[in-house]
Design a protein around this motif. Structure first.
Motif, mmCIF file in Angstrom:
data_model
loop_
_atom_site.group_PDB
_atom_site.id
_atom_site.type_symbol
_atom_site.label_atom_id
_atom_site.label_comp_id
_atom_site.label_asym_id
_atom_site.label_seq_id
_atom_site.Cartn_x
_atom_site.Cartn_y
_atom_site.Cartn_z
ATOM 1 N N VAL A 353 0.710 -1.221 0.471
ATOM 2 C CA VAL A 353 0.080 -0.258 -0.040
ATOM 3 C C VAL A 353 1.137 1.097 0.396
ATOM 4 C CG1 VAL A 353 -1.752 1.812 1.353
ATOM 5 C CG2 VAL A 353 -2.004 -1.316 1.157
ATOM 6 N N PHE A 354 2.091 0.970 1.319
ATOM 7 C CA PHE A 354 2.893 2.464 0.564
ATOM 8 C C PHE A 354 3.922 2.358 0.483
ATOM 9 C CE2 PHE A 354 0.016 2.192 4.627
ATOM 10 C CZ PHE A 354 -0.669 4.015 4.617
ATOM 11 N N THR A 355 3.963 1.388 -0.921
ATOM 12 C CA THR A 355 5.590 1.996 -2.369
ATOM 13 C C THR A 355 5.451 2.704 -2.503
ATOM 14 O OG1 THR A 355 4.976 -0.841 -2.429
ATOM 15 C CG2 THR A 355 6.539 0.489 -3.552
ATOM 16 N N ASP A 360 -2.035 9.712 2.111
ATOM 17 C CA ASP A 360 -3.666 10.372 1.451
ATOM 18 C C ASP A 360 -5.228 9.162 2.034
ATOM 19 O OD1 ASP A 360 -3.750 8.314 -0.321
ATOM 20 O OD2 ASP A 360 -3.294 9.893 -1.705
ATOM 21 N N GLU A 361 -6.097 10.399 1.338
ATOM 22 C CA GLU A 361 -7.425 9.056 1.586
ATOM 23 C C GLU A 361 -7.671 8.103 1.314
ATOM 24 O OE1 GLU A 361 -9.683 9.943 3.685
ATOM 25 O OE2 GLU A 361 -8.569 11.535 3.792
ATOM 26 N N ALA A 387 -4.358 7.232 13.735
ATOM 27 C CA ALA A 387 -3.768 7.764 14.151
ATOM 28 C C ALA A 387 -2.145 8.057 13.033
ATOM 29 C CB ALA A 387 -2.455 6.769 15.218
ATOM 30 N N LEU A 388 -2.168 8.240 12.084
ATOM 31 C CA LEU A 388 -1.585 8.032 11.451
ATOM 32 C C LEU A 388 -1.869 8.691 10.363
ATOM 33 C CD1 LEU A 388 -0.363 4.293 9.249
ATOM 34 C CD2 LEU A 388 0.705 6.120 10.463
ATOM 35 N N ALA A 389 -2.728 9.408 10.044
ATOM 36 C CA ALA A 389 -3.336 10.180 9.383
ATOM 37 C C ALA A 389 -3.384 11.790 10.360
ATOM 38 C CB ALA A 389 -5.279 10.584 8.968
ATOM 39 N N SER A 390 -2.754 11.787 11.628
ATOM 40 C CA SER A 390 -2.857 12.389 12.614
ATOM 41 C C SER A 390 -1.530 13.591 12.611
ATOM 42 C CB SER A 390 -3.316 12.278 13.876
ATOM 43 O OG SER A 390 -2.900 11.529 14.233
ATOM 44 N N GLY A 394 -0.754 13.237 3.973
ATOM 45 C CA GLY A 394 0.207 14.017 3.250
ATOM 46 C C GLY A 394 1.722 14.332 3.270
ATOM 47 N N LYS A 395 2.717 13.517 3.726
ATOM 48 C CA LYS A 395 3.748 12.920 3.478
ATOM 49 C C LYS A 395 4.274 11.483 3.370
ATOM 50 C CE LYS A 395 4.406 15.974 7.789
ATOM 51 N NZ LYS A 395 4.977 16.109 9.388
ATOM 52 N N ASP A 396 5.482 11.310 2.958
ATOM 53 C CA ASP A 396 5.715 10.159 2.673
ATOM 54 C C ASP A 396 5.862 8.986 4.081
ATOM 55 O OD1 ASP A 396 6.188 10.945 -0.411
ATOM 56 O OD2 ASP A 396 8.302 11.626 0.501
#
Ligand SMILES: Nc1nc2c(ncn2[C@@H]2O[C@H](COP(=O)(O)OP(=O)(O)OP(=O)(O)O)[C@@H](O)[C@H]2O)c(=O)[nH]1
Length: 632
Positions: A353-355, A360-361, A387-390, A394-396
């Motif tokens: 998912v995060f490669t 973002d949403e 927790a991640l969104a907070s 918007g960041k890598d």
């Protein structure tokens, strides 16, 4: 045969035909002329001629009845007599004599005759196998003496082996196997007695070399004590395998010693153990066992025999001790290994998912799906994504960072349920009711828990409340023996509530600190299960309104979402107030524990990380969270 009959039949016809020709030929010229002259009274003669003509056809029919009738008719005709005697009987007779045809003339009989002839055919086939005569004769002979039972029933008998060894010539006989079936047919043909042993040998060889060898080796040393048998024993011990005592070659003492298993024991006992240790290590344990039994019987003077035995016995004990020190993975490592599948799958999906993607949403939604598929539950999944969104929106974000956040959030969820089991010993006994679906580890957990309690100096009594399975009762008794805890049990099918009541009374009488009650977990009939558990709780309440003081439910960590439903059911039925997550050392699906904790917020006292008595560990939220998140 058929051809022969045909010949006969055709022969009779020929005769008849010839007769026709002879008769008919003369008739027209001779008869008509005579008739013209004798018209007046010749009419009477005509019928005679006609009769002659008629009998001829009869003669044709007669052949069916056999040649005999035609000759009778022939004599009437003057010309016919010649052919009749010559052709039919004399000629066929000479040809027929060899065959039993005269007797066979009847048609139905010929059929049986061909059969006997067919039987001999197979025989010629067998002889046709001239090369096999050696092989074949042996099998037939073997079956007759019932060779089959020998190899099966008496496979070890050494006598068979020795016999086999001498005839190595027959070694290449794969045929023996094939022969077994045909022997029945052939037996009468080839009774060659010589080869039979050769064929029998191969089957017997196999079993013999396995056991007898070690026995001889062991026995040999002990046998030395025996005065007379020494030479033969040595011979047997060494050459017995090769030559075999049964062989005529060295059959001096074959019977007594080579007999079977009994002889070797005596030999061991008698002989001193000069070379006892040389025996291979693998066989040592067996030697020790064997030696122990024979020693007292022969009363061997040489003390060395006893010494060797003791040495062997000690060696046995040593290997048993060895496994104990063997390095065993820590419970934490076992838990991590058990959660490895869940962890790897989860980590891989997170990485996917995060490669090289910013948070973002879409990524958050994908992460939420991944966590839910890992059985963590919607609540925990939202905690992680929030927790991640907070902090990273918007960041890598790397998958490592995501897993670290996940571990932290999971730990927060579990921290509230990771509690030590506290027993209020003001209740004497403190009653622990253990419930759960069959196979989730109730009985095993009871045994492990009893071990912890007894090791801590508490007296424990166990009650086999699973009265539906004899195995469950026996299993609990075993755990009782291991932990030195008395077990209260009844017959299969007995009232579990009544048993619990009796056990409670006995525990009170015995002054036990803790009473642990096992129960059945048949979810097949929820109504019956609920009635039984409710009755147990109600009955225990009669002796102590607060009993049972602790209701533990075992949950199989390899179970998926069903675990949530199980906790729901038993919590409502039996008032579960604590969990034990079992089998976390297996292919656990650890995520469900997080979901259960988040939903039911029930204390998780222990985790099962194996089947051994000490494989019950207190539940640690941080360790579990790191293990499932794949964080070191
Ligand atoms: N690997 C592993 N096996 C376990 C653990 N706990 C129990 N088992 C095994 O799971 C099986 C079932 O355990 P039991 O204690 O008989 O389960 P139960 O709930 O009492 O089952 P029933 O008697 O049928 O009601 C046994 O083979 C146990 O050895 C554990 O923590 N790890």
């Amino acid at each position: 045969m058929a051809g022969f009959f045909k010949k006969i039949f055709s022969f009779g016809k020929k005769e008849v035909v010839e007769e026709r020709i002879d008769e008919t030929a003369p008739l027209p010229p001779i008869k008509w002329e005579a008739l013209d002259a004798l018209k007046p009274a010749a009419e009477q003669a005509l019928p005679e001629f006609l009769k002659r003509d008629e009998p001829q056809p009869e003669a044709e029919v007669a052949p069916q009845a056999e040649p005999t009738p035609p000759p009778a008719v022939e004599p009437e005709a003057p010309p016919a007599p010649q052919p009749a005697p010559e052709e039919p009987k004399p000629e066929p007779a000479p040809t027929i004599p060899p065959a039993p045809e005269p007797i066979v003339p009847s048609e139905p009989e010929p059929l049986p005759e061909p059969e006997p002839i067919e039987e001999p055919k197979p025989a010629p086939e067998v002889p046709a196998e001239p090369p096999a005569p050696e092989e074949i004769p042996t099998p037939p002979v073997v079956p007759e003496p019932a060779p089959e039972p020998q190899p099966q029933e008496v496979p070890p008998p050494a006598p068979a082996e020795p016999e086999i060894t001498p005839p190595p010539e027959t070694k290449p006989e794969p045929a023996p196997v094939e022969v077994p079936t045909p022997p029945v047919e052939i037996p009468a043909e080839t009774p060659a007695p010589e080869i039979p042993p050769a064929e029998v040998l191969p089957p017997i060889r196999q079993p013999a070399p396995v056991e007898p060898q070690p026995v001889h080796a062991e026995i040999a040393p002990e046998i030395e004590a025996a005065p007379t048998p020494h030479p033969p024993l040595d011979m047997e011990g060494e050459g017995a395998e090769a030559a075999g005592w049964g062989d005529s070659a060295g059959a001096d003492h074959p019977h007594p010693r080579a007999a079977l298993g009994t002889s070797p024991i005596e030999g061991e006992v008698k002989r001193a153990p000069p070379e006892a240790p040389p025996v291979p290590a693998a066989t040592q344990p067996i030697d020790a066992k064997i030696a122990l039994i024979p020693q007292p019987a022969p009363e061997p003077k040489p003390a060395p025999g006893k010494v060797t035995v003791t040495r062997k016995v000690e060696q046995k004990a040593e290997p048993q001790k060895a496994p104990e020190p063997a390095p065993r993975r820590s419970w934490f490592q076992r838990m991590r290994d058990g959660l490895a599948r869940s962890s790897r799958e989860l980590s891989g999906n997170i990485a996917g998912v995060f490669t090289k993607r910013k948070l973002d949403e879409d990524t958050l939604q994908d992460l939420e799906d991944v966590l839910i598929r890992a059985d963590l539950g919607l609540e925990t999944a939202l905690r992680v994504t929030d927790a991640l969104a907070s902090s990273r929106y918007g960041k890598d974000v790397s998958d490592t960072e995501v897993r670290a956040v996940m571990a932290a959030e999971v730990e927060k969820v579990l921290t509230h349920v990771a509690m030590p089991l506290e027993l209020d010993l003001s209740h004497k006994p403190h009653v622990i009711l253990v419930v759960g679906v069959n196979g989730t580890g109730k009985t095993t957990t009871i045994g492990k828990l009893a071990a912890k309690l007894t090791d801590g100096g508490l007296s424990v009594m166990l009650a086999a409340g699973d009265t539906f399975r004899a195995a469950a009762i026996e299993q609990l008794k075993i755990w009782g023996e291991r932990t030195k805890s008395p077990v209260i049990a009844s017959k299969i099918g007995a009232d579990a509530a009544g048993l619990a009541y009796d056990a409670f009374e006995k525990a009170k009488e015995a002054g036990s600190d803790v009473l642990i009650i096992d129960t059945a977990g048949r979810l097949q009939n929820k109504a019956e299960l609920m009635a039984e558990l409710e009755k147990i709780v109600r009955v225990l309440g009669k002796l102590d309104p607060e009993a049972p003081h602790t209701v533990l439910q075992t949950v199989d960590a390899t179970t998926g979402q069903n675990a949530l439903n199980q906790v729901e059911i038993f919590r409502n039925v039996a008032g579960v107030n604590g969990l034990v997550m079992t089998k976390l050392d297996g292919t656990a699906r650890g995520g469900i524990l997080v979901a259960i904790a988040a939903k039911h917020k029930l204390p998780v006292y222990f985790i099962g990380v194996g089947e051994q008595v000490d494989d019950l560990e207190p539940f640690s939220a941080s360790e579990f969270a790191r293990a499932i998140a794949g964080v070191a």
